[in-house]
Design an enzyme around this catalytic site. Structure first.
Site, PDB file in Angstrom:
ATOM      1  N   GLU A 387      -1.188 -45.609 -29.506  1.00  0.00           N
ATOM      2  CA  GLU A 387       0.267 -45.809 -29.482  1.00  0.00           C
ATOM      3  C   GLU A 387       0.755 -46.936 -30.397  1.00  0.00           C
ATOM      4  OE1 GLU A 387       1.051 -44.308 -24.916  1.00  0.00           O
ATOM      5  OE2 GLU A 387       0.429 -46.364 -25.200  1.00  0.00           O
TER       6      GLU A 387
HETATM    7  C1  TNX Z   1      -0.699 -44.282 -22.094  1.00  0.00           C
HETATM    8  S1  TNX Z   1      -3.515 -43.793 -22.441  1.00  0.00           S
HETATM    9  C2  TNX Z   1      -1.321 -45.444 -22.512  1.00  0.00           C
HETATM   10  C3  TNX Z   1      -1.174 -46.659 -21.713  1.00  0.00           C
HETATM   11  C4  TNX Z   1      -0.300 -46.464 -20.518  1.00  0.00           C
HETATM   12  C5  TNX Z   1      -0.594 -45.129 -19.913  1.00  0.00           C
HETATM   13  C6  TNX Z   1       0.145 -44.879 -18.649  1.00  0.00           C
HETATM   14  C7  TNX Z   1      -3.355 -44.860 -23.499  1.00  0.00           C
HETATM   15  C8  TNX Z   1      -4.460 -45.019 -24.391  1.00  0.00           C
HETATM   16  N1  TNX Z   1      -2.198 -45.524 -23.548  1.00  0.00           N
HETATM   17  O1  TNX Z   1      -0.677 -47.692 -22.511  1.00  0.00           O
HETATM   18  O2  TNX Z   1      -0.558 -47.480 -19.627  1.00  0.00           O
HETATM   19  O3  TNX Z   1      -0.280 -44.121 -20.829  1.00  0.00           O
HETATM   20  O4  TNX Z   1      -0.316 -43.726 -18.025  1.00  0.00           O
END
Ligand code: TNX
Length: 593
Positions: A387
């Site tokens: 992300e």
């Molecule tokens: C996605 S999964 C994220 C996290 C969040 C999560 C909540 C991932 C690698 N990144 O930053 O906490 O969703 O479900």
């Protein structure tokens, strides 16, 4: 304690009857006869040999061979298994109040010896093993024993086939014997033995029970080498004691990796000597505005040592280049434009990043990764990579490739979320796939270039997902995940174009935006964590929802006895209404080794 149908665990790839059987020696038989006189009238052991979670590879029950632990029992062990024996004794002493002395030579007392752990196969014929001094550190030292008379385990090779983590368990009226090639194998075998005692064994208070263990043999080894769970200590901070207790939970179910998500926008949780403000300033916040917190390096070492004693490897994650707001608050020089951001205590993602165009960023990455690598004995270092919405294209892959080289220079192997896929391959690198659609050509292509995968499908094993619409905490962006959904998939075939050989294992992440206490952590882990543990450990041939839910049901009373909070999922036929117990920590003392 309910009895449950035996699990369909007798169909492993190698039938048990091809493995060497036990040949009791004369002394054992005599001793057994005396004990049996009393046991003959006793009811069968309440737990069945096939009730173990995760399901063992092979189970051969012998209902005529139950064993009963008595107050005069001792544990005998070869030197390399000493620490496993200590832990087994620690699990069994509170509820039994038996002394359970541990001997690594001839027995110190006359009582029936009953638990023998040895890390190497018996290769000597019976008469030689009985001779004084025939034992050595590599062999089953305890030649004078009751259950370990030579030949009881069998020929060379039976242990070799068990690999790094497998074990063989033999239960007879005379005793319980665990055999493995490694301490890790002994440890997993000891966890199996723990599960075979009546559920009251998990209580802290003395219980008036007949401590019966079901007779027969188990031969067991894991399907995947990597079986893990992740705890996000960044969104909410969890003190060391809580993390140790989570380690205990993993170890119970033969999970062998704890991934700690140590850094995120809302908090930086590990002290870094060369950049002290990371923990001092970046650690002082968390979701919702609470005080946060961070681990000193001594705290982190304590977690690592506690986990290592339980054969759990810690995988530290420093999430880069995104999810870095807390670091930028501490060191605005790393921020794009060097503009200090405000602390962040919300739950949005994807807005923060360290400046990939500034050399100072790479000094930061080198220092942080260097210190964390030096603190971490395990082989892995997790770079995050998820992300980073504002670092796109070549800026992103360039940053990742450089960070991967920085990790490699420390001697560690890179792990990263599957967003790392487009970056160049680094030797041995492992991608953690958290998608919800198993058709992911970019990840499959990274696998073709050499990556291995840890599978954490968001819609199957994200333990921050709600069980049901009315679950009081958790998310639902990847759907609702009750136990059956967490259990009913196959890591070996989940991703299109990815062969089972490329799958290193499975991991269940627990993100903690909405999870604030240890009880809430446990509520989200149980009962889904054992489901994921079974996917990672058990051969596919044992996979069976109907059998699993029955076996799992018997664990509710264990969790209640141990003070573990759990979700009374309607997927599982619990024998009685679960209570919400008070917490108890297995071990609050630091391990220093
Ligand atoms: C996605 S999964 C994220 C996290 C969040 C999560 C909540 C991932 C690698 N990144 O930053 O906490 O969703 O479900």
């Amino acid at each position: 304690m309910p009895t449950t149908p035996a699990a369909p665990t007798e169909s492993g790839s190698e039938p048990l009857d091809r493995l060497p059987g036990r040949q009791p020696a004369a002394a054992e038989l005599a001793h057994t006869a005396a004990r049996r006189a009393g046991d003959l009238l006793a009811p069968p052991a309440p737990v069945r040999l096939g009730d173990v979670v995760p399901a063992p590879e092979q189970v051969l029950p012998d209902p005529a061979a139950d064993f009963t632990l008595t107050a005069d029992a001792a544990i005998r062990v070869s030197p390399a298994g000493r620490d496993v024996a200590e832990q087994l004794a620690e699990w069994l002493r509170p509820a039994t109040r038996f002394a359970l002395p541990i001997a690594d030579g001839p027995l110190p007392c006359d009582g029936p010896l009953v638990l023998t752990l040895s890390e190497a196969p018996l290769t000597e014929p019976a008469d030689r093993a009985d001779a004084a001094g025939s034992a050595d550190a590599a062999g089953p030292v305890d030649a004078a024993g009751l259950v370990d008379a030579a030949g009881s385990v069998g020929v060379a090779g039976s242990v070799a086939g068990l690999g790094d983590e497998g074990y063989r368990l033999d239960v007879t009226p005379a005793g319980v014997r665990i055999t493995a090639a490694t301490p890790a194998g002994l440890f997993h075998g000891a966890q199996t033995v723990r599960q075979l005692f009546p559920a009251a064994i998990d209580g802290a208070a003395q219980a008036a029970e007949r401590w019966a263990v079901p007779g027969g043999s188990i031969v067991d080894r894991p399907r995947f080498p990597y079986r893990g769970a992740m705890l996000d200590v960044a969104r909410h901070f969890f003190p060391v004691e809580d993390v140790l207790r989570v380690v205990d939970h993993l170890a119970r179910y033969k999970l062998n990796h704890l991934h700690l998500h140590l850094t995120d926008d809302q908090g930086w949780r590990i002290a870094v000597d060369s950049w002290p403000r990371l923990a001092e300033v970046g650690g002082a916040t968390e979701v919702g505005g609470g005080p946060g917190g961070s681990y000193t390096q001594a705290d982190y070492r304590r977690i690592v040592a506690y986990a290592a004693r339980r054969h759990v490897t810690v995988v530290p994650e420093i999430d880069l280049p995104g999810h870095t707001n807390a670091a930028l608050v501490a060191y605005p020089e790393l921020a794009p434009g060097k503009i200090p951001p405000p602390p962040y205590t919300g739950t949005e993602v994807g807005f923060s990043y360290v400046d990939p165009a500034d050399e100072r960023t790479y000094a930061f990455v080198t220092d942080v990764i260097g210190e964390v690598a030096a603190l971490t004995p395990g082989p892995w270092l997790h770079l995050g990579g998820d992300e980073a919405f504002k670092v796109k294209g070549a800026a992103y892959t360039g940053f990742v490739e450089r960070a991967q080289r920085i990790v490699a220079a420390t001697g560690k192997t890179v792990v990263g979320w599957h967003q790392l896929a487009p970056a160049g391959h680094a030797d041995g690198r492992v991608l953690q796939w958290w998608g919800t659609n198993g058709d992911d050509p970019e990840t499959a292509e990274a696998v073709r270039r050499g990556a291995r995968l840890i599978l954490s499908p968001g819609n199957r094993v994200y333990l921050d997902m709600k069980y049901a619409a009315d679950t009081p905490i958790g998310h639902d962006w990847a759907g609702l995940i009750d136990v059956r959904r967490a259990y009913d998939w196959d890591p070996g075939t989940h991703l299109t174009g990815v062969p089972a050989e490329a799958v290193l294992g499975v991991e269940a992440p627990l993100w903690t935006e909405s999870v604030t206490t240890l009880a809430e952590v446990e509520f989200m882990l149980f009962p889904r964590l054992p489901a994921v543990a079974e996917l990672g450990w058990s051969p596919r041939s044992t996979h069976d929802w109907a059998g699993f839910r029955e076996r799992l049901a018997g664990h509710g009373s264990r969790w209640t006895a141990a003070g573990i909070t759990y979700h009374p999922s309607p997927d599982v036929p619990w024998p009685a209404a679960p209570t919400v117990p008070t917490q108890r920590t297995d071990d609050t003392t630091a391990d220093t080794h």
